[in-house]
Write a protein that holds these residues in place. Structure first.
Motif, short mmCIF file in Angstrom:
data_model
loop_
_atom_site.label_atom_id
_atom_site.label_comp_id
_atom_site.label_asym_id
_atom_site.label_seq_id
_atom_site.Cartn_x
_atom_site.Cartn_y
_atom_site.Cartn_z
N SER A 102 9.24 8.82 -6.75
CA SER A 102 10.39 8.15 -7.35
C SER A 102 10.00 6.78 -7.91
CB SER A 102 11.50 7.98 -6.31
OG SER A 102 11.05 7.07 -5.31
N GLY A 103 8.75 6.36 -7.66
CA GLY A 103 8.31 5.05 -8.17
C GLY A 103 8.67 3.91 -7.23
N LYS A 104 9.23 4.22 -6.06
CA LYS A 104 9.61 3.16 -5.12
C LYS A 104 8.38 2.55 -4.44
CE LYS A 104 12.62 2.41 -1.08
NZ LYS A 104 11.79 2.58 0.14
N ALA A 105 7.42 3.41 -4.09
CA ALA A 105 6.21 2.91 -3.41
C ALA A 105 5.13 2.62 -4.44
CB ALA A 105 5.71 3.95 -2.42
N LYS A 106 4.39 1.57 -4.18
CA LYS A 106 3.31 1.22 -5.10
C LYS A 106 2.04 1.99 -4.74
CE LYS A 106 4.77 -3.43 -6.30
NZ LYS A 106 5.93 -3.70 -5.42
N TYR A 107 1.11 1.99 -5.68
CA TYR A 107 -0.27 2.40 -5.42
C TYR A 107 -1.12 1.42 -6.21
CZ TYR A 107 0.41 4.61 -9.96
OH TYR A 107 0.71 4.83 -11.30
N SER A 108 -2.43 1.38 -5.95
CA SER A 108 -3.24 0.32 -6.52
C SER A 108 -3.17 0.29 -8.06
CB SER A 108 -4.70 0.44 -6.08
OG SER A 108 -5.44 -0.65 -6.60
N SER A 109 -2.97 -0.91 -8.57
CA SER A 109 -2.89 -1.16 -10.02
C SER A 109 -4.08 -0.58 -10.78
CB SER A 109 -2.82 -2.68 -10.26
OG SER A 109 -3.86 -3.34 -9.56
N ILE A 110 -5.24 -0.56 -10.14
CA ILE A 110 -6.49 -0.17 -10.83
C ILE A 110 -6.39 1.23 -11.43
CG2 ILE A 110 -7.63 0.76 -8.74
CD1 ILE A 110 -9.45 -1.26 -11.44
#
Ligand code: FAQ
Length: 312
Positions: A102-110
């Motif tokens: 859902s896009g609520k949790a982040k993951y590394s920008s890289i």
């Protein structure tokens, strides 16, 4: 508010260097911070398979293909290992997946940057896994038992990943002129995104102070970024490649390099979902989840039948 006796005793345990184990009492904020960090870390490993997965079918030799395949499988293993560590804190895997999808949790920008050439496989292993190790080696001493034990195993594999990336860079940097240019171009594109992996500057890091008091984090974002630059610049020199930073200079007094900061506006845009590959990456994960529905349904139906048979 005022510290309760339970919170005091918990902090004392942390200060004594004791590990906290799953069933033990912990402040709600400690649990929440760990779930956030470990699940984001797990999501990073899973989404992190995509930029390299992109090159498995186009690896230049059978040997390189085998190595890359093994590396990408390792990342999947790290993700599953970390999801298990997060589950010990009382969140389900389905909830974590839902937060990712859902896009609520982040993951590394890289992992929102594209991998355009084979040299990028070298740069990712060298710089991205290199930055990951710099962050994760201290996390082996993190206060939460299951996370710290996961880090020990994961770091061993990441070291191998970093070396395989550097090995690709050596081949490319000492290959033909066109290969050397590809290696330089990969370094140019991955340098600043790799620096962003350590998170915002200490002044803008929301969680560092509390996370460090709880020993969830061991170092600040800027400390680790500086360490990474100090270790990586000589490696670039050995390759005969140039770090794309005109202001890079050894600072004798601090015993480290002075270097330019990444573009933090770009970093926050990537975090908001506006990086070059955010939509593609998340789309690939959502599609994999949806395409796998028939398989999960089949497994569940089989398990139900089997347990009904046992009950009968
Ligand atoms: N990307 O207050 P802080 C790998 C967010 S390695 C995205 O400083 P914190 C291996 C942060 O979540 C990569 N978001 O946060 C591999 C927070 O937002 P929130 C994964 C970022 O947690 C290699 C906000 O900014 N490693 O996958 C980033 O104290 C090759 C404020 O920041 C880990 O996750 C970012 N770069 O420090 C796989 C290591 N930076 O959550 C495949 C464990 C910050 O409030 C191929 N994590 N944010 O919404 C950590 O050590 C920490 O979580 C930090 C951030 C250092 C990443």
């Amino acid at each position: 508010g005022e510290e309760t006796p339970e919170e005091r005793e918990f902090q004392d345990r942390i200060d004594r260097g004791e590990k906290i184990e799953p069933k033990e009492w912990m402040p709600a904020g400690y649990r929440k911070t760990l779930i956030r960090q470990i699940s984001q870390h797990a999501h990073s490993e899973i989404v992190g398979q995509l930029p390299e997965g992109n090159w498995i079918t186009r690896a230049p030799t059978l040997e390189r293909k085998q190595i890359l395949l093994a590396k990408v499988q390792d990342e999947a293993g790290h993700g599953l290992y970390l999801y298990s560590a997060a589950e010990t804190l009382g969140i389900s895997r389905d909830e974590m997946y839902e937060q990712l999808h859902s896009g609520k949790a982040k993951y590394s920008s890289i992992f929102n940057y594209p991998t355009l050439t084979w040299a990028d496989m070298g740069a990712v292993g060298w710089l991205v896994d290199g930055a990951a190790i710099m962050n994760q080696v201290p996390l082996q001493r993190t206060s939460y038992g299951p996370y710290s034990r996961a880090m020990i195993r994961i770091c061993k594999e990441e070291s191998f990943h970093q070396r395989q990336g550097y090995h690709i860079m050596m081949k490319m940097a000492r290959g033909t002129e066109a290969q050397r240019e590809m290696a330089q171009d990969a370094l140019n594109r991955f340098w600043y995104p790799a620096l962003m992996m350590f998170g915002p500057s200490d002044a803008n890091s929301v969680h560092s102070e509390q996370s460090m008091a709880w020993k969830i984090k061991i170092n600040t974002n800027d400390e680790l970024r500086q360490r990474f630059v100090n270790e990586t610049v000589p490696q670039a020199e050995f390759l005969g490649l140039e770090v794309p930073d005109p202001d890079l200079a050894w600072n004798e007094e601090k015993g480290g390099y002075d270097f330019s900061q990444p573009d933090w506006d770009e970093f926050f845009e990537v975090l908001k979902g506006n990086g070059p590959c955010n939509k593609e990456r998340l789309g690939a994960r959502v599609k994999a989840w949806e395409d796998g529905a028939w398989f999960r349904d089949g497994l569940t139906a089989y398990a139900e039948k089997a347990s009904a048979r046992r009950a009968a």
